[in-house]
Design a protein around this motif. Structure first.
Motif, PDB file in Angstrom:
ATOM      1  N   GLY A   1       0.842  -1.191   0.000  1.00  0.00           N
ATOM      2  CA  GLY A   1       0.000   0.000   0.000  1.00  0.00           C
ATOM      3  C   GLY A   1       0.875   1.237   0.000  1.00  0.00           C
ATOM      4  N   CYS A   2       0.215   2.372   0.074  1.00  0.00           N
ATOM      5  CA  CYS A   2       0.965   3.625   0.002  1.00  0.00           C
ATOM      6  C   CYS A   2       1.933   3.762   1.191  1.00  0.00           C
ATOM      7  CB  CYS A   2      -0.019   4.794  -0.040  1.00  0.00           C
ATOM      8  SG  CYS A   2       0.718   6.275  -0.704  1.00  0.00           S
ATOM      9  N   GLN A   3       1.552   3.190   2.342  1.00  0.00           N
ATOM     10  CA  GLN A   3       2.468   3.237   3.485  1.00  0.00           C
ATOM     11  C   GLN A   3       3.832   2.652   3.104  1.00  0.00           C
ATOM     12  OE1 GLN A   3       2.349   3.826   7.475  1.00  0.00           O
ATOM     13  NE2 GLN A   3       4.216   4.159   6.315  1.00  0.00           N
TER      14      GLN A   3
ATOM     15  N   HIS B   1      -0.069  13.143   5.125  1.00  0.00           N
ATOM     16  CA  HIS B   1      -0.709  11.960   5.704  1.00  0.00           C
ATOM     17  C   HIS B   1       0.215  11.347   6.753  1.00  0.00           C
ATOM     18  CE1 HIS B   1      -2.551   7.877   5.765  1.00  0.00           C
ATOM     19  NE2 HIS B   1      -3.643   8.581   5.555  1.00  0.00           N
TER      20      HIS B   1
ATOM     21  N   THR C   1       1.061   8.465   7.312  1.00  0.00           N
ATOM     22  CA  THR C   1       1.969   7.400   6.851  1.00  0.00           C
ATOM     23  C   THR C   1       3.336   7.952   6.432  1.00  0.00           C
ATOM     24  OG1 THR C   1       0.882   7.534   4.693  1.00  0.00           O
ATOM     25  CG2 THR C   1       0.209   5.726   6.140  1.00  0.00           C
TER      26      THR C   1
ATOM     27  N   GLY D   1      -3.546  15.190  -3.215  1.00  0.00           N
ATOM     28  CA  GLY D   1      -4.760  14.602  -2.651  1.00  0.00           C
ATOM     29  C   GLY D   1      -4.671  14.446  -1.146  1.00  0.00           C
TER      30      GLY D   1
ATOM     31  N   VAL E   1      -6.022  13.544   2.463  1.00  0.00           N
ATOM     32  CA  VAL E   1      -6.951  12.478   2.857  1.00  0.00           C
ATOM     33  C   VAL E   1      -8.307  13.022   3.306  1.00  0.00           C
ATOM     34  CG1 VAL E   1      -6.227  12.332   5.287  1.00  0.00           C
ATOM     35  CG2 VAL E   1      -7.034  10.274   4.092  1.00  0.00           C
TER      36      VAL E   1
ATOM     37  N   ASP F   1       3.247  12.235  -2.176  1.00  0.00           N
ATOM     38  CA  ASP F   1       2.248  11.277  -1.710  1.00  0.00           C
ATOM     39  C   ASP F   1       1.007  11.456  -2.580  1.00  0.00           C
ATOM     40  OD1 ASP F   1       0.238   9.864  -0.505  1.00  0.00           O
ATOM     41  OD2 ASP F   1       0.535  10.684   1.508  1.00  0.00           O
TER      42      ASP F   1
ATOM     43  N   ALA G   1      -1.462   8.938  -2.968  1.00  0.00           N
ATOM     44  CA  ALA G   1      -2.151   7.667  -2.696  1.00  0.00           C
ATOM     45  C   ALA G   1      -3.367   7.506  -3.597  1.00  0.00           C
ATOM     46  CB  ALA G   1      -2.551   7.601  -1.230  1.00  0.00           C
ATOM     47  N   PHE G   2      -4.204   8.541  -3.634  1.00  0.00           N
ATOM     48  CA  PHE G   2      -5.344   8.497  -4.563  1.00  0.00           C
ATOM     49  C   PHE G   2      -5.292   9.648  -5.556  1.00  0.00           C
ATOM     50  CE2 PHE G   2      -6.555  10.873  -0.839  1.00  0.00           C
ATOM     51  CZ  PHE G   2      -7.308  11.939  -1.310  1.00  0.00           C
TER      52      PHE G   2
ATOM     53  N   ASP H   1      -1.544   4.182  -4.733  1.00  0.00           N
ATOM     54  CA  ASP H   1      -2.228   2.925  -4.453  1.00  0.00           C
ATOM     55  C   ASP H   1      -2.966   2.416  -5.670  1.00  0.00           C
ATOM     56  OD1 ASP H   1      -1.848   2.028  -1.787  1.00  0.00           O
ATOM     57  OD2 ASP H   1      -3.025   3.710  -1.045  1.00  0.00           O
TER      58      ASP H   1
ATOM     59  N   HIS I   1      -5.283   0.093  -4.770  1.00  0.00           N
ATOM     60  CA  HIS I   1      -6.544  -0.289  -4.112  1.00  0.00           C
ATOM     61  C   HIS I   1      -7.451   0.901  -3.784  1.00  0.00           C
ATOM     62  CE1 HIS I   1      -3.700  -0.629  -0.384  1.00  0.00           C
ATOM     63  NE2 HIS I   1      -4.204   0.574  -0.389  1.00  0.00           N
ATOM     64  N   LYS I   2      -7.096   2.071  -4.276  1.00  0.00           N
ATOM     65  CA  LYS I   2      -8.011   3.210  -4.109  1.00  0.00           C
ATOM     66  C   LYS I   2      -8.695   3.463  -5.457  1.00  0.00           C
ATOM     67  CE  LYS I   2      -6.087   5.243   0.055  1.00  0.00           C
ATOM     68  NZ  LYS I   2      -4.929   4.431   0.456  1.00  0.00           N
TER      69      LYS I   2
HETATM   70  C1  PLP Z   1      -2.903  10.710   1.118  1.00  0.00           C
HETATM   71  C2  PLP Z   1      -2.711   9.315   1.648  1.00  0.00           C
HETATM   72  N1  PLP Z   1      -1.462   8.837   1.796  1.00  0.00           N
HETATM   73  C3  PLP Z   1      -1.233   7.594   2.255  1.00  0.00           C
HETATM   74  C4  PLP Z   1      -2.268   6.761   2.600  1.00  0.00           C
HETATM   75  C5  PLP Z   1      -1.967   5.386   3.105  1.00  0.00           C
HETATM   76  O1  PLP Z   1      -2.335   4.438   2.145  1.00  0.00           O
HETATM   77  P1  PLP Z   1      -2.352   2.873   2.459  1.00  0.00           P
HETATM   78  O2  PLP Z   1      -3.457   2.674   3.443  1.00  0.00           O
HETATM   79  O3  PLP Z   1      -2.633   2.251   1.146  1.00  0.00           O
HETATM   80  O4  PLP Z   1      -1.034   2.496   3.020  1.00  0.00           O
HETATM   81  C6  PLP Z   1      -3.583   7.212   2.468  1.00  0.00           C
HETATM   82  C7  PLP Z   1      -4.708   6.379   2.863  1.00  0.00           C
HETATM   83  O5  PLP Z   1      -5.859   6.757   2.763  1.00  0.00           O
HETATM   84  C8  PLP Z   1      -3.807   8.526   1.965  1.00  0.00           C
HETATM   85  O6  PLP Z   1      -5.042   8.999   1.778  1.00  0.00           O
END
Ligand code: PLP
Length: 465
Positions: free
Chosen positions: A137-139, A181, A183, A232, A234, A259, A261-262, A288, A290-291
């Motif tokens: 995932g993005c993390q 975010h 993460t 983007g 969150v 970052d 992610a989406f 990601d 998965h988004k």
């Molecule tokens: C901007 C952003 N960065 C990172 C993440 C983390 O993504 P993941 O849960 O796929 O690790 C998210 C999760 O919603 C996010 O919105």
């Protein structure tokens, strides 16, 4: 009957029936944790059971605690659904059970990642020649990209991270938007950079990093520096001004990580592409599958404009590993923090083939248009305030200007079950978050959900009066 056919037939029939039932079931889970423990728990089995029975029992016991994430009215967090072709490819990923660490343990898995990398690069308008790692995932995409960044900026000042590690290394400055975010912070923590070493840069009322504040923070300072921007947010969905940020970094030698992610998926849609202007000027990107691409969990991707630093930060070798000449093929363990790993390329590959460039653009635009419609429907109601500029797929809603009413409305919506969404605190105020990220969401889902939200808000306001 062939036992495998019976087992997989049962599973596939159930999957189709479950997915077909999503429109008619409450979106959130109604089961309590006690019920789930009672139904799923029990002593460690001494003897095995028949496979068909195991799966039938698992379905019966687990289903009450399964949320309708793959349906069209799940608006919690930022969670995509699963495109049918991507889901089927995910089943194949488990069926083939390739260890996608090395080329030799799964040549097709390696080539599919290679192909998907190039398709993704083109879709997201990233520069030619970027490297990529397919992660959970993005993390973990942040961990991968920022490990490359750490290696790169230290190498430039003559520090050999691979030999000497981080202890005693020149201090790395890390500048991040105030609204990055969480993460990002956690990835930095994994990489030996603690909370007190992270320098937040002021953002505007939407959450966009202010380039002038970044310029001021950078003024006069040299040395190894990493800047994290986001495409983007969150909560608000806003985009940092990437071109201005890249201008501010010009000539500084700082590494720019994005970052996305989406939000990086805005690049795929002509009507939203302007939001990511300048994105190609970064050094690394995390996103990601998965988004907004609607690939099943788990699917994240790290891209890096400096393949040498990416590979140096991740690669590994051992005498027993049969590694492939990097000029001939790709051993994925050279590009990810994992060693043994799932062949994550298959579902991404299938999603891209199923929709094509135009289908992906249409899906992203549809999600954003639905979010805008939520804003219109809810914002038109007296006492309902939309807190953000709805630039992408995120909507922040506040009821009667009151934290308690807003939180109670979120709880009432979750309980009622037409849709599911969650809350946040935005600029010090409680807010409902609506994230439209699923290929399944239809205009009717939005109308139905907005009605349910407004009815819940009216009931809450009445009861608190
Ligand atoms: C901007 C952003 N960065 C990172 C993440 C983390 O993504 P993941 O849960 O796929 O690790 C998210 C999760 O919603 C996010 O919105």
């Amino acid at each position: 009957m062939d036992p495998l056919k019976e087992l997989f037939g049962l599973t596939a029939d159930y999957a189709a029936q479950f997915l077909g039932s999503l429109d008619d079931r409450p979106v959130g889970s109604k089961a309590t944790v006690e019920e789930l423990r009672a139904d799923l728990g029990g002593p460690l089995p001494m003897q095995g059971s028949d496979d068909v029975q195991v799966i039938a029992d698992l379905i019966a016991a687990a289903e009450p605690g399964v949320t309708a994430i793959p349906g069209g009215r799940y608006f919690g967090f930022v969670i995509g659904g699963a495109l049918p072709a991507a889901l089927a490819a995910d089943w194949l990923t488990s069926t083939w059970d390739q260890n996608a660490g090395l080329y030799v343990t799964g040549p097709s898995a390696a080539v599919v990642e290679e192909v998907a990398l190039e398709w993704l690069r083109e879709l997201l308008h990233l520069p030619e020649g970027v490297s990529a790692g397919f992660v959970t995932g993005c993390q973990m995409a942040h961990v991968t990209a920022l490990a490359a960044a750490r290696h790169h900026v230290l190498e430039k000042v003559g520090w050999d991270l691979l030999s000497d590690g981080l202890q005693g290394a020149p201090r790395i400055r890390v500048l991040v938007g105030e609204h990055r975010h969480v993460t990002i912070d956690r990835a930095l923590r994994y990489l030996g950079i603690g909370a007190r070493q992270i320098e937040p840069v002021a953002a505007d009322e939407q959450g966009r990093l202010r380039p002038e504040a970044l310029r001021a923070a950078l003024a006069g300072a040299g040395g190894p520096t990493i800047v994290c921007a986001q495409a983007g947010d969150v909560n608000s969905g806003c985009f940092d001004p990437l071109n201005e940020i890249a201008d501010a970094l010009d000539g500084s030698g700082a590494w720019l990580h994005v970052d996305g992610a989406f939000g990086l998926w805005a690049s795929t849609a002509p009507r939203f592409r302007h939001l990511t202007a300048g994105v190609e000027r970064a050094d690394s990107w995390a996103t990601d599958g998965h988004k907004l691409l609607n690939v099943p969990y788990d699917s994240g991707i790290a891209f890096c404009a400096h393949p040498g630093s990416h590979r140096a930060a991740m690669s590994v070798s051992a005498s027993y590993l049969e590694q492939t000449d990097p000029d001939a093929a790709r051993d994925q363990l050279d590009w990810t923090p994992e060693f043994s790993r799932r062949a994550r390329g298959f579902p991404i590959y299938a999603a891209i083939r199923a929709l094509g460039r135009e289908g992906i653009a249409a899906m992203v635009e549809r999600c954003c248009d639905h979010a805008a419609r939520f804003g219109e429907l809810l914002g038109a109601e007296p006492g309902v305030e939309i807190l953000n500029e709805v630039v992408l797929n995120q909507v922040l809603v506040r009821f009667r200007g009151d934290d308690e009413v807003t939180r109670a409305t979120i709880a009432a919506v979750q309980d009622e079950g037409t849709c599911w969404l969650s809350g946040t605190v935005w600029q010090g105020k409680a807010a409902m978050r609506i994230s439209v990220s699923s290929w399944q969401t239809s205009a009717e889902d939005v109308e139905r959900s907005a009605t349910a939200i407004l009815e819940a808000a009216a009931a809450v306001s009445g009861s608190l009066r």
